[in-house]
Design a protein around this motif. Structure first.
Motif, mmCIF file in Angstrom:
data_model
loop_
_atom_site.group_PDB
_atom_site.id
_atom_site.type_symbol
_atom_site.label_atom_id
_atom_site.label_comp_id
_atom_site.label_asym_id
_atom_site.label_seq_id
_atom_site.Cartn_x
_atom_site.Cartn_y
_atom_site.Cartn_z
ATOM 1 N N GLU A 1 -4.305 -9.646 -22.770
ATOM 2 C CA GLU A 1 -5.630 -9.806 -22.168
ATOM 3 C C GLU A 1 -6.730 -9.493 -23.185
ATOM 4 N N MET A 2 -6.514 -8.478 -23.979
ATOM 5 C CA MET A 2 -7.486 -8.095 -24.994
ATOM 6 C C MET A 2 -7.719 -9.231 -25.984
ATOM 7 N N LEU A 3 -6.662 -9.948 -26.325
ATOM 8 C CA LEU A 3 -6.783 -11.011 -27.324
ATOM 9 C C LEU A 3 -7.661 -12.161 -26.842
ATOM 10 N N THR A 4 -7.864 -12.273 -25.545
ATOM 11 C CA THR A 4 -8.727 -13.347 -25.035
ATOM 12 C C THR A 4 -10.182 -13.133 -25.437
ATOM 13 N N ILE A 5 -10.571 -11.879 -25.688
ATOM 14 C CA ILE A 5 -11.955 -11.620 -26.127
ATOM 15 C C ILE A 5 -12.027 -11.244 -27.607
ATOM 16 N N ARG A 6 -10.929 -11.446 -28.326
ATOM 17 C CA ARG A 6 -10.926 -11.127 -29.757
ATOM 18 C C ARG A 6 -12.059 -11.824 -30.517
ATOM 19 N N PRO A 7 -12.318 -13.133 -30.280
ATOM 20 C CA PRO A 7 -13.427 -13.765 -31.014
ATOM 21 C C PRO A 7 -14.776 -13.062 -30.770
ATOM 22 N N GLU A 8 -15.029 -12.640 -29.543
ATOM 23 C CA GLU A 8 -16.271 -11.924 -29.224
ATOM 24 C C GLU A 8 -16.313 -10.576 -29.944
ATOM 25 N N HIS A 9 -15.170 -9.862 -29.925
ATOM 26 C CA HIS A 9 -15.075 -8.574 -30.618
ATOM 27 C C HIS A 9 -15.318 -8.752 -32.112
ATOM 28 N N ARG A 10 -14.676 -9.734 -32.726
ATOM 29 C CA ARG A 10 -14.822 -9.940 -34.173
ATOM 30 C C ARG A 10 -16.243 -10.365 -34.547
ATOM 31 N N GLU A 11 -16.853 -11.200 -33.721
ATOM 32 C CA GLU A 11 -18.239 -11.594 -33.995
ATOM 33 C C GLU A 11 -19.158 -10.380 -33.928
ATOM 34 N N TRP A 12 -18.943 -9.537 -32.906
ATOM 35 C CA TRP A 12 -19.742 -8.316 -32.783
ATOM 36 C C TRP A 12 -19.522 -7.419 -33.996
ATOM 37 N N LEU A 13 -18.253 -7.211 -34.360
ATOM 38 C CA LEU A 13 -17.906 -6.300 -35.445
ATOM 39 C C LEU A 13 -18.460 -6.781 -36.784
ATOM 40 N N THR A 14 -18.340 -8.061 -37.078
ATOM 41 C CA THR A 14 -18.835 -8.561 -38.360
ATOM 42 C C THR A 14 -20.357 -8.523 -38.427
ATOM 43 N N GLY A 15 -21.023 -8.423 -37.289
ATOM 44 C CA GLY A 15 -22.474 -8.301 -37.270
ATOM 45 C C GLY A 15 -22.978 -6.886 -37.442
ATOM 46 N N GLN A 16 -22.085 -5.923 -37.531
ATOM 47 C CA GLN A 16 -22.482 -4.523 -37.682
ATOM 48 C C GLN A 16 -22.833 -4.239 -39.142
ATOM 49 N N PRO A 17 -24.037 -3.733 -39.411
ATOM 50 C CA PRO A 17 -24.476 -3.552 -40.796
ATOM 51 C C PRO A 17 -23.672 -2.515 -41.581
ATOM 52 N N GLY A 18 -23.033 -1.568 -40.917
ATOM 53 C CA GLY A 18 -22.303 -0.529 -41.628
ATOM 54 C C GLY A 18 -20.828 -0.819 -41.835
ATOM 55 N N LEU A 19 -20.350 -1.991 -41.400
ATOM 56 C CA LEU A 19 -18.925 -2.298 -41.505
ATOM 57 C C LEU A 19 -18.492 -2.397 -42.967
ATOM 58 N N LEU A 20 -17.459 -1.650 -43.317
ATOM 59 C CA LEU A 20 -16.893 -1.723 -44.663
ATOM 60 C C LEU A 20 -15.560 -2.464 -44.640
ATOM 61 N N VAL A 21 -14.716 -2.150 -43.676
ATOM 62 C CA VAL A 21 -13.420 -2.819 -43.544
ATOM 63 C C VAL A 21 -12.879 -2.521 -42.148
ATOM 64 N N ALA A 22 -12.099 -3.460 -41.586
ATOM 65 C CA ALA A 22 -11.530 -3.246 -40.256
ATOM 66 C C ALA A 22 -10.289 -4.105 -40.075
ATOM 67 N N GLY A 23 -9.359 -3.616 -39.261
ATOM 68 C CA GLY A 23 -8.195 -4.419 -38.926
ATOM 69 C C GLY A 23 -7.131 -3.626 -38.205
ATOM 70 N N MET A 24 -6.300 -4.367 -37.467
ATOM 71 C CA MET A 24 -5.162 -3.767 -36.772
ATOM 72 C C MET A 24 -4.059 -3.462 -37.779
ATOM 73 N N TYR A 25 -3.286 -2.452 -37.467
ATOM 74 C CA TYR A 25 -2.085 -2.197 -38.250
ATOM 75 C C TYR A 25 -1.126 -3.343 -37.966
ATOM 76 N N GLN A 26 -0.371 -3.743 -38.963
ATOM 77 C CA GLN A 26 0.486 -4.908 -38.833
ATOM 78 C C GLN A 26 1.864 -4.541 -38.295
ATOM 79 N N ASP A 27 2.292 -5.282 -37.295
ATOM 80 C CA ASP A 27 3.610 -5.095 -36.707
ATOM 81 C C ASP A 27 4.679 -5.513 -37.715
ATOM 82 N N GLY A 28 5.729 -4.749 -37.793
ATOM 83 C CA GLY A 28 6.847 -5.115 -38.644
ATOM 84 C C GLY A 28 6.731 -4.654 -40.081
#
Length: 112
Positions: A16-43
């Motif tokens: 369910e969370m992944l359905t709003i991932r594009p909205e989350h990523r657009e919001w996050l990339t618009g944040q002026p203080g963002l240096l790096v972000a991401g989920m830990y990778q499975d496997g």
């Protein structure tokens, strides 16, 4: 400016969370203080010297952010679509003063 490490823990089922991932990523990339972000990778192999890694959450992310204060960070991240949608089970925000690397304002002033 200070550096903050923000750790998100998500539910085991993130479909369910992944359905709003594009909205989350657009919001996050618009944040002026963002240096790096991401989920830990499975496997990807994990190493822990003290506790078994199966005790760690399966779905989690790390965000590194620059801001003036903890209050500024929490106010900003209260607007994250994942947070507003209730998809973040746990959010930990900690000031992080790395003594080395590209985000250090003045390495000669580092306590470490």
């Amino acid at each position: 400016m200070a550096i903050f490490a923000i750790h998100y823990t998500y539910a085991d089922d993130i479909s369910e969370m992944l359905t709003i991932r594009p909205e989350h990523r657009e919001w996050l990339t618009g944040q002026p203080g963002l240096l790096v972000a991401g989920m830990y990778q499975d496997g990807i192999d994990e190493v822990s010297e003290a506790e078994p890694t199966e005790q760690e959450p399966v779905n989690a992310a790390l965000i590194v952010y620059s801001a003036e204060s903890l209050e500024e960070v929490t106010a900003a991240f209260d607007q994250d679509p994942y947070w507003l949608g209730g998809h973040i089970l746990r959010r930990v925000v900690r000031r992080w003063d790395p003594p080395l690397g590209p985000w250090v304002a003045d390495a000669t002033q580092s306590p470490a």
